[in-house]
Design a protein around this motif. Structure first.
Motif, PDB file in Angstrom:
ATOM      1  N   TYR A 144      -4.237  -0.693   4.606  1.00  0.00           N
ATOM      2  CA  TYR A 144      -4.205  -0.194   3.045  1.00  0.00           C
ATOM      3  C   TYR A 144      -4.620   0.735   3.987  1.00  0.00           C
ATOM      4  CZ  TYR A 144      -6.133   1.214  -0.902  1.00  0.00           C
ATOM      5  OH  TYR A 144      -6.423   2.177  -2.681  1.00  0.00           O
ATOM      6  N   GLU A 145      -5.471   1.557   3.856  1.00  0.00           N
ATOM      7  CA  GLU A 145      -5.732   3.638   3.799  1.00  0.00           C
ATOM      8  C   GLU A 145      -4.284   3.976   4.340  1.00  0.00           C
ATOM      9  OE1 GLU A 145      -7.691   4.605   1.950  1.00  0.00           O
ATOM     10  OE2 GLU A 145      -9.231   4.106   2.175  1.00  0.00           O
TER      11      GLU A 145
ATOM     12  N   SER B  13       0.906  -1.031  -0.628  1.00  0.00           N
ATOM     13  CA  SER B  13       0.035   0.178  -0.295  1.00  0.00           C
ATOM     14  C   SER B  13       1.100   1.142  -0.052  1.00  0.00           C
ATOM     15  CB  SER B  13      -1.098  -0.143   1.409  1.00  0.00           C
ATOM     16  OG  SER B  13      -1.611  -0.931   1.267  1.00  0.00           O
TER      17      SER B  13
ATOM     18  N   PHE C 291      -8.156  -0.907  -3.217  1.00  0.00           N
ATOM     19  CA  PHE C 291      -7.340  -1.901  -2.569  1.00  0.00           C
ATOM     20  C   PHE C 291      -8.184  -3.198  -2.933  1.00  0.00           C
ATOM     21  CE2 PHE C 291     -10.034  -3.905   1.247  1.00  0.00           C
ATOM     22  CZ  PHE C 291      -8.801  -4.096   2.040  1.00  0.00           C
TER      23      PHE C 291
ATOM     24  N   ARG D 137      -0.594   3.837   2.705  1.00  0.00           N
ATOM     25  CA  ARG D 137      -0.886   4.420   1.585  1.00  0.00           C
ATOM     26  C   ARG D 137      -0.428   6.042   1.661  1.00  0.00           C
ATOM     27  NH1 ARG D 137      -7.264   5.064  -0.943  1.00  0.00           N
ATOM     28  NH2 ARG D 137      -5.690   5.625  -3.062  1.00  0.00           N
TER      29      ARG D 137
ATOM     30  N   SER E 111      -7.612  -4.976   7.266  1.00  0.00           N
ATOM     31  CA  SER E 111      -7.079  -4.819   6.240  1.00  0.00           C
ATOM     32  C   SER E 111      -7.378  -3.065   5.353  1.00  0.00           C
ATOM     33  CB  SER E 111      -6.935  -6.096   5.285  1.00  0.00           C
ATOM     34  OG  SER E 111      -6.912  -7.226   6.368  1.00  0.00           O
ATOM     35  N   GLU E 112      -8.533  -3.411   5.833  1.00  0.00           N
ATOM     36  CA  GLU E 112      -8.461  -1.801   4.764  1.00  0.00           C
ATOM     37  C   GLU E 112      -8.451  -0.535   5.650  1.00  0.00           C
ATOM     38  OE1 GLU E 112     -11.930   0.627   2.156  1.00  0.00           O
ATOM     39  OE2 GLU E 112     -12.429  -1.792   3.030  1.00  0.00           O
TER      40      GLU E 112
END
Length: 549
Positions: free
Chosen positions: A310-311, A198, A206, A314, A306-307
């Motif tokens: 990722y967020e 990410s 995603f 990044r 998980s999200e």
């Protein structure tokens, strides 16, 4: 060839060439008739069967031959345990003489490069096949440019050094990744890779990051299990997929995708992070201010986190993946607590302050150490590390403590020179590798309960755990040995580096005898030692002077 050379490290190139021919012949037979009985076995079984049919396997490999009586996957686990990293019975690759090398390469390119591949593989039994093929390509490029030079030897020497350095660096990182997968399992491994991907491809959606994450986990599993054909095949497929969607993943991989397939994957791994999108909204709204956070969290715990990884990743290429995992763990703990209360939103309203504590701790450690290194220099930095770590784990041998100290000093040298936004991921990334190496040794020779706890408790918290570790309270120092402090004229005649090393060893041995010593006491003794050496080395009777002092 790579697979066989990594399992059968003592075999000659010609001996292995026969096994390679058997497998290639079988592959061609199976292409013609997929239903033939011997074509239904897995690739890995075919290789291991071939190894088990080697005549006199026991004569060369002893107990390894017993692996053949086991069923897969135990058979493979057994074979892997017999692989010897950097074996002393295998000579490093011997390059042909400068006056014949170019002709040999031009006249017999395939066996010439084949022998190079064989040599590297048997010396590095855990190095992934795509990497070894990539190194062979680097070697070939070196030959192509150096054979046009007047001094072929000097040109190749310079390029060979760079290739060796690259091989060593990649090998360390690959063994580290396999260690994390093995010791902490898939969930931790995937979380760490998810964070890294990410950061590297912040523009990718995603869903695409999850797709390549699944592929990467499969590739590592095969590579770590020594299944080099699958490892290479899957890695080539992944790279082809990413190159077909360059606009989705990154603007930084274009030059890699133009390279031949063998060189692509390493190039993509080494490519720099893409620029992050400029209009990314703050995460506070979605993860802190939203009243429905608990609903989303409880609906799918791992998907939600998980999200979040990722967020968060990044948006923060300047953090290490380990720090991001600590932040995520802190957030998870907070939600577990808050979602059980009557007013969850009020409870997790201070999430930002809570999570900032992790960031502050890590930034402080990096800042303090880099400032100390810059102000006091390498030798003093190494001494400070030795004092700190000998107190934490006095059971470790003096040589090993010196080795760990030097590795940590090298991390400081490498990372503290970088711009502010790259210091933290560099420091913690490399320190994690040093700690992993330390923890691997701890498995075979346990150090103490504190080290054992830090090594196995949590991947993300390993470094802070070591940083916070205090003096080992259960340690009983060995009896005082006056022999340790018997000095002779070597202290005066030894070159500066050797004298420095002697002083470091003395320091470590001293702390092992007196782990409760304060910084002040250590400084007094160190200054006294320097004064004694200066004084006695000027006298005519050095030995007597040392004895008195």
């Amino acid at each position: 060839m790579i697979t066989f050379a990594q399992y059968l490290q003592r075999c000659s190139y010609d001996g292995l060439s026969k096994l390679v021919k058997d497998v290639v012949d079988l592959a061609q037979k199976c292409v013609a008739n997929e239903d033939a009985p011997e074509c239904t076995k897995s690739l890995h079984s075919i290789f291991l069967d071939e190894i088990c049919q080697v005549e006199k396997l026991r004569d060369s490999y002893g107990a390894m031959a017993d692996c053949c009586s086991k069923a897969d996957p135990e058979r493979n686990e057994c074979f892997l345990s017999f692989k010897v990293p950097q074996p002393d019975f295998v000579q490093p690759y011997q390059r042909p003489a400068s006056d014949v090398i170019c002709k040999e390469y031009q006249d017999n390119r395939v066996p010439f490069l084949g022998y190079f591949i064989y040599s590297v593989a048997r010396r590095n039994p855990f190095l992934y096949a795509p990497t070894i093929l990539g190194l062979a390509a680097d070697y070939e490029h070196a030959l192509q440019s150096c054979c046009a030079e007047a001094d072929v030897g000097a040109c190749l020497d310079e390029k060979a050094t760079a290739i060796k350095e690259k091989a060593k660096k990649v090998s360390v990182k690959q063994q580290y990744s396999c260690g994390i997968l093995k010791e902490f399992g898939e969930r931790t491994f995937k979380a760490n890779k998810l964070s890294r991907l990410s950061q590297k491809y912040p523009k990718a959606p995603f869903s695409e990051i999850l797709k390549i994450l699944g592929d990467i986990k499969g590739i590592y599993k095969d590579c770590c299990e020594g299944d080099m054909l699958e490892c290479m095949d899957e890695r080539a497929e992944l790279v082809t997929y990413m190159c077909s969607k360059q606009d989705v993943f990154s603007s930084k991989i274009k030059h890699c995708c133009e390279k031949p397939v063998v060189e692509r994957s390493q190039c993509i791994i080494e490519a720099e992070f893409d620029d992050k999108p400029e209009d990314l909204p703050s995460l506070v709204e979605k993860y802190v201010q939203d009243k429905e956070v608990c609903k989303s969290y409880e609906a799918g715990h791992d998907e939600f986190l998980s999200e979040f990884v990722y967020e968060y990743s990044r948006r923060h290429p300047e953090f290490s993946t380990q720090l991001i995992l600590r932040i995520t763990k802190g957030y998870e703990t907070l939600l577990d607590k808050c979602c059980k209360t009557d007013n969850p939103a009020e409870c997790y309203g201070n999430a930002v302050e809570e999570l900032n504590k992790h960031i502050q701790e890590t930034q402080d450690v990096v800042k303090t150490n880099c400032e100390f290194l810059t102000t006091n220099g390498e030798a003093e930095f190494l001494k400070a590390l030795l004092i700190r770590y000998t107190k934490k784990m006095p059971q470790v041998s003096t040589d090993t403590l010196l080795e760990i100290g030097k590795k940590m000093t090298a991390v400081g040298n490498k990372c503290c020179q970088l711009p502010e936004d790259r210091r933290l991921p560099c420091s913690e990334g490399y320190l994690s590798i040093v700690i992993q190496d330390m923890c691997r040794r701890q498995e075979t020779t346990p150090v103490n309960d504190n080290v054992s706890h830090c090594c196995s408790d949590s991947y993300a918290y390993r470094r802070p755990c070591f940083t916070a570790m205090g003096v080992d309270a259960k340690y009983v120092p060995p009896a005082f040995d006056p022999e340790m402090f018997s000095f002779d004229e070597k202290l005066c005649t030894a070159p500066p580096a050797e004298r420095e090393l002697g002083q470091m060893k003395l320091l470590v041995n001293l702390i092992k005898r007196k782990p409760q010593m304060t910084e002040e006491q250590i400084k007094t003794i160190a200054d006294g030692f320097t004064a004694m050496v200066d004084k006695c080395c000027k006298t005519s009777d050095i030995e007597t002077c040392f004895g008195e002092e």
